[in-house]
Design a protein around this motif. Structure first.
Motif, mmCIF file in Angstrom:
data_model
loop_
_atom_site.group_PDB
_atom_site.id
_atom_site.type_symbol
_atom_site.label_atom_id
_atom_site.label_comp_id
_atom_site.label_asym_id
_atom_site.label_seq_id
_atom_site.Cartn_x
_atom_site.Cartn_y
_atom_site.Cartn_z
ATOM 1 N N LEU A 75 0.850 -1.183 0.000
ATOM 2 C CA LEU A 75 0.000 0.000 0.000
ATOM 3 C C LEU A 75 0.889 1.238 0.000
ATOM 4 N N ILE A 76 0.434 2.270 -0.697
ATOM 5 C CA ILE A 76 1.222 3.496 -0.836
ATOM 6 C C ILE A 76 0.388 4.697 -0.403
ATOM 7 N N PHE A 77 0.903 5.465 0.528
ATOM 8 C CA PHE A 77 0.372 6.800 0.814
ATOM 9 C C PHE A 77 1.391 7.793 0.237
ATOM 10 N N ASP A 78 1.000 8.504 -0.800
ATOM 11 C CA ASP A 78 1.893 9.451 -1.477
ATOM 12 C C ASP A 78 1.590 10.851 -0.958
ATOM 13 N N LEU A 79 2.493 11.402 -0.162
ATOM 14 C CA LEU A 79 2.322 12.750 0.386
ATOM 15 C C LEU A 79 2.837 13.760 -0.636
ATOM 16 N N ASP A 80 1.902 14.462 -1.267
ATOM 17 C CA ASP A 80 2.212 15.375 -2.368
ATOM 18 C C ASP A 80 2.001 16.815 -1.885
ATOM 19 N N PRO A 81 3.088 17.535 -1.544
ATOM 20 C CA PRO A 81 2.920 18.874 -0.969
ATOM 21 C C PRO A 81 2.708 19.946 -2.029
ATOM 22 N N TYR A 82 1.926 20.957 -1.688
ATOM 23 C CA TYR A 82 1.820 22.166 -2.502
ATOM 24 C C TYR A 82 3.179 22.864 -2.475
ATOM 25 N N PRO A 83 3.543 23.604 -3.537
ATOM 26 C CA PRO A 83 4.884 24.198 -3.580
ATOM 27 C C PRO A 83 5.268 25.050 -2.372
ATOM 28 N N THR A 84 4.297 25.628 -1.690
ATOM 29 C CA THR A 84 4.612 26.485 -0.541
ATOM 30 C C THR A 84 4.854 25.712 0.746
ATOM 31 N N VAL A 85 4.656 24.405 0.719
ATOM 32 C CA VAL A 85 4.765 23.590 1.934
ATOM 33 C C VAL A 85 6.220 23.200 2.158
ATOM 34 N N SER A 86 6.725 23.417 3.365
ATOM 35 C CA SER A 86 8.118 23.093 3.686
ATOM 36 C C SER A 86 8.282 21.589 3.893
ATOM 37 N N TRP A 87 9.524 21.137 3.780
ATOM 38 C CA TRP A 87 9.802 19.718 4.013
ATOM 39 C C TRP A 87 9.508 19.334 5.463
ATOM 40 N N ALA A 88 9.738 20.234 6.385
ATOM 41 C CA ALA A 88 9.465 19.928 7.793
ATOM 42 C C ALA A 88 7.997 19.550 7.989
ATOM 43 N N ARG A 89 7.101 20.215 7.284
ATOM 44 C CA ARG A 89 5.676 19.894 7.403
ATOM 45 C C ARG A 89 5.369 18.538 6.780
ATOM 46 N N VAL A 90 6.012 18.237 5.652
ATOM 47 C CA VAL A 90 5.814 16.922 5.032
ATOM 48 C C VAL A 90 6.289 15.829 5.980
ATOM 49 N N ALA A 91 7.460 16.025 6.571
ATOM 50 C CA ALA A 91 8.009 15.029 7.490
ATOM 51 C C ALA A 91 7.088 14.823 8.692
ATOM 52 N N ALA A 92 6.530 15.896 9.199
ATOM 53 C CA ALA A 92 5.645 15.795 10.365
ATOM 54 C C ALA A 92 4.410 14.968 10.041
ATOM 55 N N ILE A 93 3.798 15.196 8.885
ATOM 56 C CA ILE A 93 2.617 14.430 8.499
ATOM 57 C C ILE A 93 2.989 12.973 8.247
ATOM 58 N N GLY A 94 4.174 12.736 7.646
ATOM 59 C CA GLY A 94 4.625 11.362 7.445
ATOM 60 C C GLY A 94 4.734 10.609 8.757
ATOM 61 N N ARG A 95 5.295 11.269 9.769
ATOM 62 C CA ARG A 95 5.414 10.614 11.080
ATOM 63 C C ARG A 95 4.048 10.342 11.693
ATOM 64 N N LYS A 96 3.127 11.264 11.500
ATOM 65 C CA LYS A 96 1.785 11.064 12.088
ATOM 66 C C LYS A 96 1.049 9.917 11.408
ATOM 67 N N ILE A 97 1.208 9.772 10.110
ATOM 68 C CA ILE A 97 0.601 8.629 9.425
ATOM 69 C C ILE A 97 1.234 7.334 9.927
ATOM 70 N N ARG A 98 2.541 7.359 10.089
ATOM 71 C CA ARG A 98 3.202 6.178 10.637
ATOM 72 C C ARG A 98 2.634 5.831 12.010
ATOM 73 N N GLY A 99 2.452 6.860 12.851
ATOM 74 C CA GLY A 99 1.897 6.613 14.181
ATOM 75 C C GLY A 99 0.485 6.047 14.137
#
Length: 830
Positions: free
Chosen positions: A664-688
């Motif tokens: 299964l794949i969850f593809d986190l696709d950020p809008y250009p204004t979104v920082s990598w730190a925010r992407v990483a935070a959401i990735g960790r929350k999905i993992r949790g």
């Protein structure tokens, strides 16, 4: 339109915008400004007839030729507006902040006035960001001055947007390098101060640093088939000699070859000439040449160094990374060259020459070089620092391809020929050498005899290279030698058997060693060491060692300086990690027959001519049965690379159980204004969230902008269950974090948020494989990472073809080592 409307809308007592009263000489300026007005947009302006013709582009220019961007024509602006940055006060027309996004020159591809009136204006931009061919097309909508801004397909096209050049944290344009160059130049003119010794003033940006007389790494070139275009590039003659760097510390003047071998004692006349510059400390970069019959002559240079002639040596200087106690490495190249030219003019010497250059007009410079019978040109970014590696800031453009090879053998002479018949050549390959062809043309009898004497003491009984591409009759007559000599050979591409076409001897390269060739090849061909974490692919059908890659010199990633041969070498190196991601699964691929700047396309069905190790597997579809691509080994992988495949996208199920998803794949696709730190935070929350229901997951950098959260399943689940589960997780995350992410596609829903793409979890959908290249300008790689690395990587395209292998060699453990052994499945969602 004139400036009447522009002036009518503004109160120049209150707004800092220029009134347009100043007179400027006519030119061909273009400027793009990022305007944070009531609606954020880009202002696109072209100088024509003494004004700036202007359009408001809401989403900014797109580099993708398939994207047509709305451009609303607005009032003409004065030429002074091209330099405007600042804040327009509240309550005034256009209130908000204005930044210059890009600036340069433009040229029409026809009659600009006529084409503008007709509603189709084609033009070429020479900016730092926007380059190449574009068109503005007026729409037919009555009463609305609407146009479409479209990028033409050329070397500068690609999957990029204007917002990619904007800092997502500040929403301000990233610094433009040409601005740095121009600012430094203007400061020098305003303040022509002198140093203590009365020499030319050091350029702005120089920094105090300790002097050293040790050798330093020179800046290196990438090969390119055509000159880069635009003012950010300067172009020099490609000098045909030996690269020499010089170090000066007080009375010590030392000369070095490009690989750090000292040449000081061999070149006493050059040492004397450099002493006349009266520099306390310096590092100089240049080319040692001999002039014969009015032009540089490499063979005459070699004869001069061996004592066969008395022609004077010349040292052509083109860079100065250090001077008078200061590092100039961060100073833009054009400023370093201005300083170097001033030094040489201050105390001229007949053996020291300055390598002149021209800024812009690369095609014309190259044409002039060809007309003069020169070998080619060197093009360099005018604002580049001096880094001492092969980073793409310098490129070599040759009229006739040549390269360096190791001599691995020779044939006996026939007829009137003496010494040897032909040299047998090899190119460095992973773990050894690979036969690449033979050369006899261009060798005179004297050189043939000298080569025979040098090779006689190196004869060995067995081939020191892979000779599978060598014709059987040639093998029978070959005499093999230990690879020690390096020669440079002209050639006209590669033949169908993967050997040189029409080779001709150019020179014996005494300044290079076989170790140099191996180091240069290892950039992509080095196979990372295998450790405990390696996942070995199935050994079903042979190695890809003998797959012939035609047109290996073709440039696939122009900005990254990557050729088709580099792509093949990379995939050989990562095959043991990549193949487990592909083996046993249907795959789709991205093919780019002419490189990423031209048309690329997805393909999932097999066809004729793919190669004997590329298989077609029938799969039942709604409207019948289609044959899908499948490979099982390195040979199949490289046969797809030979067909110009760059990306690999496997299904989330295997051939032996297509109806059940095991990934299964969850593809986190950020809008250009979104920082990598925010992407990483959401990735960790999905993992949790997944861990809370007993599911382990793995992280992968997509190589684009986003992050993949991958969940292995064993046993697999029906596709409908997979889709329902991933949608539920995505919706739950969007509910928990409404300001951070969405589960619904669409531009209006995604602004400043992360789209959790769950739609890849359906039968037939694919996701990029780990270790696959991406068809993007920097040749990024989709890289598996550990969850503990997420905050450190900084961006999704952190790893590219240039550094991915170093990462694999350095890591202690494969972060996905357990992905195929975990036993877990979805909870009951009834």
């Amino acid at each position: 339109m004139g400036l009447r409307e522009y002036r009518r809308k503004r109160d120049f007592k209150a707004t800092p915008e220029p009134a347009g009263a100043a007179r400027r000489p006519p030119g061909h300026t273009f400027v793009v400004q990022l305007h944070h007005a009531s609606h954020r947009h880009y202002d696109f302006r072209l100088e024509l007839d003494g004004v700036l013709k202007s359009w408001a582009v809401p989403k900014g220019p797109s580099f993708d030729p398939s994207v047509k961007r709305l451009a609303m024509e607005v009032e003409d602006h004065p030429l002074d507006y091209a330099d405007f940055e600042g804040d327009i006060p509240d309550g005034h027309y256009g209130a908000g902040h204005v930044d210059i996004f890009d600036k340069g020159t433009w040229e029409p591809e026809g009659d600009a006035r006529r084409d503008l009136a007709r509603g189709e204006l084609k033009f070429t931009l020479h900016g730092e960001v926007l380059r190449g061919s574009w068109v503005l097309v007026r729409t037919r909508r009555e009463g609305k001055p609407q146009w479409l801004l479209i990028k033409h397909r050329d070397e500068f096209a690609g999957a990029k947007e204007a917002d990619d050049y904007v800092d997502p944290e500040t929403d301000r344009p990233l610094p433009r390098r040409t601005a740095t160059t121009k600012t430094a130049r203007s400061r020098r003119k305003a303040n022509p101060q002198r140093n203590q010794r009365g020499a030319t003033a050091l350029p702005d940006g120089s920094e105090p640093a300790a002097a050293s007389d040790a050798a330093f790494a020179p800046e290196l070139c990438r090969n390119q088939s055509t000159p880069p275009r635009g003012d950010p590039w300067l172009h020099e003659v490609k000098w045909d000699g030996y690269r020499i760097v010089a170090t000066i510390v007080e009375d010590s003047i030392r000369l070095w070859s490009r690989n750090g071998i000292e040449w000081t004692e061999r070149l006493p006349t050059i040492v004397t000439a450099l002493r006349e510059l009266r520099l306390h400390s310096a590092q100089l970069d240049g080319e040692l040449i001999v002039i014969r019959n009015g032009r540089d002559d490499f063979n005459a240079l070699q004869a001069r160094l061996s004592g066969a002639n008395n022609l004077p040596l010349n040292y052509v200087l083109f860079d100065i990374p250090y001077a008078e106690g200061h590092s100039l490495r961060s100073v833009p190249l054009v400023a370093r060259k201005e300083y170097l030219a001033a030094l040489l003019a201050r105390r001229p010497h007949p053996l020291l020459r300055f390598s002149e250059h021209q800024i812009g007009n690369g095609d014309a410079v190259f044409a002039q070089a060809m007309a003069a019978g020169l070998e080619g040109i060197i093009s360099k970014r005018a604002d580049s620092p001096y880094r001492g590696d092969r980073n793409g800031d310098w490129v070599k453009v040759k009229a006739r391809a040549s390269d360096e090879f190791a001599v691995v053998g020779f044939t006996e002479p026939r007829g009137r020929r003496s010494g040897i018949g032909a040299l047998l050549l090899a190119r460095a390959d992973a773990g050894g050498w690979r036969y690449i062809g033979r050369v006899g043309t261009g060798l005179d009898n004297d050189l043939l005899r000298r080569l025979r004497r040098r090779l006689a003491g190196r004869v060995v009984s067995t081939p020191p290279a892979d000779i599978s591409r060598m014709e059987a009759p040639d093998r029978a007559t070959a005499r093999w030698v230990t690879p020690e000599l390096v020669v440079e050979v002209f050639y006209q591409g590669m033949g169908s058997q993967g050997v040189l076409r029409q080779p001709a001897f150019k020179a014996l390269r005494e300044d290079k060693t076989v170790a140099d060739l191996q180091r240069e090849s290892s950039k992509t061909a080095l196979r990372p060491r295998r450790g405990k974490a390696s996942r070995t692919p199935p050994q079903t059908a042979g190695s890809g060692r003998h797959v012939v890659i035609t047109h290996p010199e073709r440039v696939v990633f122009p900005e990254a300086g990557v050729t088709k041969a580099d792509v093949a070498d990379y995939y050989r190196a990562v095959s043991e990690w990549l193949l487990p991601e592909l083996s046993g699964r249907p795959i789709s691929v991205v093919r780019c027959p002419d490189g990423i700047t031209k048309a690329c396309f997805f393909q999932k069905h097999s066809g004729k001519g793919w190669g004997e190790h590329v298989h077609g597997v029938p799969i039942r579809e709604k409207n019948g049965t289609d044959t899908y691509l499948c490979i099982e080994d390195e040979a199949g992988l490289l046969e797809l690379v030979q067909m110009n495949v760059l990306e690999f996208h496997p299904w989330g199920s295997r051939f032996d159980d297509l109806e059940h998803a095991d990934r299964l794949i969850f593809d986190l696709d950020p809008y250009p204004t979104v920082s990598w730190a925010r992407v990483a935070a959401i990735g960790r929350k999905i993992r949790g969230q997944l861990e809370s229901i007993g599911l382990q997951s793995f992280a992968r950098l997509s190589g684009g902008k986003g992050l993949h959260v991958v969940v292995p399943l064993s046993p697999g689940v029906p596709w409908e269950s997979a889709k329902r589960f991933t949608k539920a997780v995505a919706v739950a995350m969007a509910t928990l974090e409404p300001g951070e992410c969405v589960a619904v596609a669409g531009e209006k829903n995604r602004r400043d948020k992360i789209f959790i793409d769950w739609l890849r979890n359906s039968r037939g959908a694919t996701s990029v494989a780990s270790y696959s290249l991406r068809a993007r300008p920097n040749a990024a790689v989709a890289m598996p990472i550990g969850w503990d690395e997420l905050g450190r990587v900084g961006q999704s395209d952190r790893y590219t073809i240039h550094n991915a292998l170093r990462r694999l060699a350095a890591r202690r453990k494969d972060p996905w080592e357990d992905i195929n052994v975990i036993r877990q499945s979805l909870p009951d969602m009834a």
